[in-house]
Design a protein around this motif. Structure first.
Motif, PDB file in Angstrom:
ATOM      1  N   VAL A  40       0.805  -1.278   0.211  1.00  0.00           N
ATOM      2  CA  VAL A  40       0.038   0.032  -0.016  1.00  0.00           C
ATOM      3  C   VAL A  40       0.829   1.133  -0.022  1.00  0.00           C
ATOM      4  CG1 VAL A  40      -1.567   1.285   1.301  1.00  0.00           C
ATOM      5  CG2 VAL A  40      -1.814  -1.038   1.294  1.00  0.00           C
ATOM      6  N   ILE A  41       2.097   1.316   0.692  1.00  0.00           N
ATOM      7  CA  ILE A  41       2.857   2.495   0.972  1.00  0.00           C
ATOM      8  C   ILE A  41       3.578   2.532  -0.459  1.00  0.00           C
ATOM      9  CG2 ILE A  41       5.018   3.166   1.717  1.00  0.00           C
ATOM     10  CD1 ILE A  41       4.247   1.822   4.557  1.00  0.00           C
ATOM     11  N   LEU A  43       2.349   1.483  -3.487  1.00  0.00           N
ATOM     12  CA  LEU A  43       1.290   2.219  -4.149  1.00  0.00           C
ATOM     13  C   LEU A  43       1.195   3.595  -4.099  1.00  0.00           C
ATOM     14  CD1 LEU A  43      -1.026  -0.987  -4.688  1.00  0.00           C
ATOM     15  CD2 LEU A  43       0.519  -0.020  -6.535  1.00  0.00           C
ATOM     16  N   ALA A  44       0.926   3.938  -3.003  1.00  0.00           N
ATOM     17  CA  ALA A  44       0.610   5.396  -2.639  1.00  0.00           C
ATOM     18  C   ALA A  44       1.858   6.268  -3.155  1.00  0.00           C
ATOM     19  CB  ALA A  44       0.414   5.557  -1.068  1.00  0.00           C
ATOM     20  N   LEU A  45       3.094   5.731  -2.928  1.00  0.00           N
ATOM     21  CA  LEU A  45       4.403   6.600  -3.344  1.00  0.00           C
ATOM     22  C   LEU A  45       4.226   6.574  -4.884  1.00  0.00           C
ATOM     23  CD1 LEU A  45       6.964   5.321  -0.789  1.00  0.00           C
ATOM     24  CD2 LEU A  45       5.930   7.866  -1.075  1.00  0.00           C
ATOM     25  N   ALA A  47       1.836   6.571  -6.907  1.00  0.00           N
ATOM     26  CA  ALA A  47       0.614   7.473  -7.454  1.00  0.00           C
ATOM     27  C   ALA A  47       0.961   9.034  -7.125  1.00  0.00           C
ATOM     28  CB  ALA A  47      -0.637   7.245  -6.685  1.00  0.00           C
ATOM     29  N   TYR A  48       1.805   9.188  -5.912  1.00  0.00           N
ATOM     30  CA  TYR A  48       2.203  10.488  -5.822  1.00  0.00           C
ATOM     31  C   TYR A  48       3.017  11.145  -6.664  1.00  0.00           C
ATOM     32  CZ  TYR A  48       4.423  14.268  -3.258  1.00  0.00           C
ATOM     33  OH  TYR A  48       4.634  15.449  -2.878  1.00  0.00           O
TER      34      TYR A  48
END
Length: 51
Positions: A40-41, A43-45, A47-48
């Protein structure tokens, strides 16, 4: 002809067996939860930085 002896590390009592299974299940659950958190971390990075 000699038969090979079988040795196991398996617990001999029911209580020891249950304790062993609980230990394994706790380790497996911790590993799975940690892997999900890392993904999750990641994928979030991604996306950012891609947006």
């Amino acid at each position: 002809m000699a038969l090979p002896t079988t040795t196991t590390d398996a617990p001999l009592t029911e209580d020891a067996f249950l304790a062993d299974r609980q230990k394994f299940w706790g380790s497996f659950t911790s590993f799975t939860a940690g892997s999900v958190i890392v993904m999750v971390i990641l994928l979030a990075l991604m996306a950012y930085f891609l947006v």
